[in-house]
Design an enzyme around this catalytic site. Structure first.
Site, mmCIF file in Angstrom:
data_model
loop_
_atom_site.group_PDB
_atom_site.id
_atom_site.type_symbol
_atom_site.label_atom_id
_atom_site.label_comp_id
_atom_site.label_asym_id
_atom_site.label_seq_id
_atom_site.Cartn_x
_atom_site.Cartn_y
_atom_site.Cartn_z
ATOM 1 N N ASP A 60 30.916 42.867 35.044
ATOM 2 C CA ASP A 60 31.728 42.008 35.897
ATOM 3 C C ASP A 60 32.518 41.061 34.996
ATOM 4 O OD1 ASP A 60 32.498 39.827 37.615
ATOM 5 O OD2 ASP A 60 30.935 40.459 39.023
ATOM 6 N N ALA A 95 40.405 43.002 39.653
ATOM 7 C CA ALA A 95 40.691 42.069 40.750
ATOM 8 C C ALA A 95 40.073 42.543 42.054
ATOM 9 C CB ALA A 95 42.205 41.945 40.950
ATOM 10 N N TYR A 109 44.345 35.869 48.415
ATOM 11 C CA TYR A 109 44.765 36.823 47.381
ATOM 12 C C TYR A 109 46.084 36.378 46.741
ATOM 13 C CZ TYR A 109 46.499 41.315 45.545
ATOM 14 O OH TYR A 109 47.008 42.311 44.756
#
Ligand code: UD2
Length: 307
Positions: A53, A77, A145
């Site tokens: 990660d 992302a 986002y």
């Protein structure tokens, strides 16, 4: 030359990895496989893949110190507007904080890199009426986002200017092509259309089909990323698109013609927060020598036959 590709097992990332390997790069991928797949990477025998990660700071810092990358391509992302609305805080950790922490570590450790390329999105433009979108058009980020992508762009560019890092940002429009996963509720419409046509399943059309998008085939996206990273670019943003505005209705009709299949369509209301029209001005990219090699019909044919 050594390159890091975060998100390198994902749809766009894996195509970039393949390309860099062909150019003779030593490529290292960090991907948590939340959306990516090991099988996406053609040359997995020579690519070093870390299933990690990007929020794991101990790991990322160790990697940067150990490997001393020439190029960093940041594609990891939470890749969807809708997903970010479901989990805004986690999106912020991944799409913003993890990038900022990497920049700060590069700065503090005086790591020398040739280019740091951050991948942003057309989502930053929001629903303002000015078209086509130029890199200096007004922005109006409307979702977690888009807000994170825009804020991170600003950090990436400002870090570049303040601390002399060769940073650039790209804004992807609607990218399509092989390896785009059709199975998530947030999947790109062309992967869903392909799936429906191949399996003779019903396609749900949101709205009237008159909404427009700028669809760009993944091979052209890789060409753009390569040009941007190789040419004298720094502290600037580039739209990555085809430069053509097409309605969803046109896309569906064209795809039916190419495949010889009839699409079963059920119509429902438009999505909340949906952008009505979208198209990019790509003259900045063209100035670097970018030419679209994949007009819609060629891209769709290739996707249908090979994807
Ligand atoms: C794209 C990006 C998104 C963000 C945004 C910025 C993808 C996959 N998503 O969202 O991350 O950058 O651009 O504006 O590239 N549609 C249907 N039926 C379906 C799925 C989609 O009708 O089953 C419609 C959808 O309502 C939209 C169009 O198809 O009008 C394109 O949808 P999308 O999800 O592929 O991409 P978009 O532009 O919403």
């Amino acid at each position: 030359m050594k390159a890091l590709v975060t998100g390198g097992a994902g749809f766009i990332g894996s195509h970039l990895v393949d390309y860099l390997v062909k150019q003779g790069f030593e490529v290292i991928v960090v991907d948590d496989l939340s959306m990516g797949k090991i099988d996406n990477i053609e040359n997995i025998d020579i690519v070093k893949l870390y299933v990690e990660d990007v929020r794991n700071q101990d790991f990322m810092r160790g990697l940067l110190l150990r490997e001393r990358f020439d190029y960093i391509y940041y594609l990891a992302a939470v890749a969807s507007v809708a997903d970010s609305i479901e989990r805004p805080e986690e999106t912020h950790e991944i799409n913003h904080n993890a990038v900022l922490k990497m920049l700060e570590f590069i700065r503090c450790s005086n790591l020398s890199i040739k280019k740091f390329l951050f991948t942003s999105s057309a989502a930053v433009y929001g629903n303002l009426s000015e078209l086509p979108k130029r890199e200096d058009s007004r922005v109006d980020p409307l979702s977690p986002y888009a807000i994170d992508k825009y804020a991170t762009e600003r950090y990436v560019l400002t870090y570049g200017e303040l601390y002399g890092l060769p940073t650039v940002c790209v804004r992807f429009f609607n990218v399509y092509g092989p390896r785009q996963n059709p199975s998530s509720p947030y999947s790109g419409v062309l992967s869903i259309l392909t799936n429906c046509l191949k399996r003779d399943e019903q396609f749900t059309l949101y709205g009237d089909g008159k909404q427009t998008r700028d669809f760009v085939y993944v091979e052209d996206v890789i060409q753009a990323l390569w040009l941007i990273s190789e040419k004298e670019t720094s502290h600037e943003v580039f739209n990555v698109a085809n430069g053509l505005e097409l309605s969803l209705q046109t896309i569906m009709t064209t795809y039916e013609r190419i495949t010889g299949c009839k699409l079963k369509v059920s119509c429902t209301g438009g999505r909340v927060g949906e952008v009505t029209r979208s198209v990019a001005n790509i003259s900045k990219l063209a100035d670097l020598g970018y030419k679209t090699h994949w007009p819609l019909e060629r891209g769709l044919t290739q996707y249908w036959e090979g994807g």
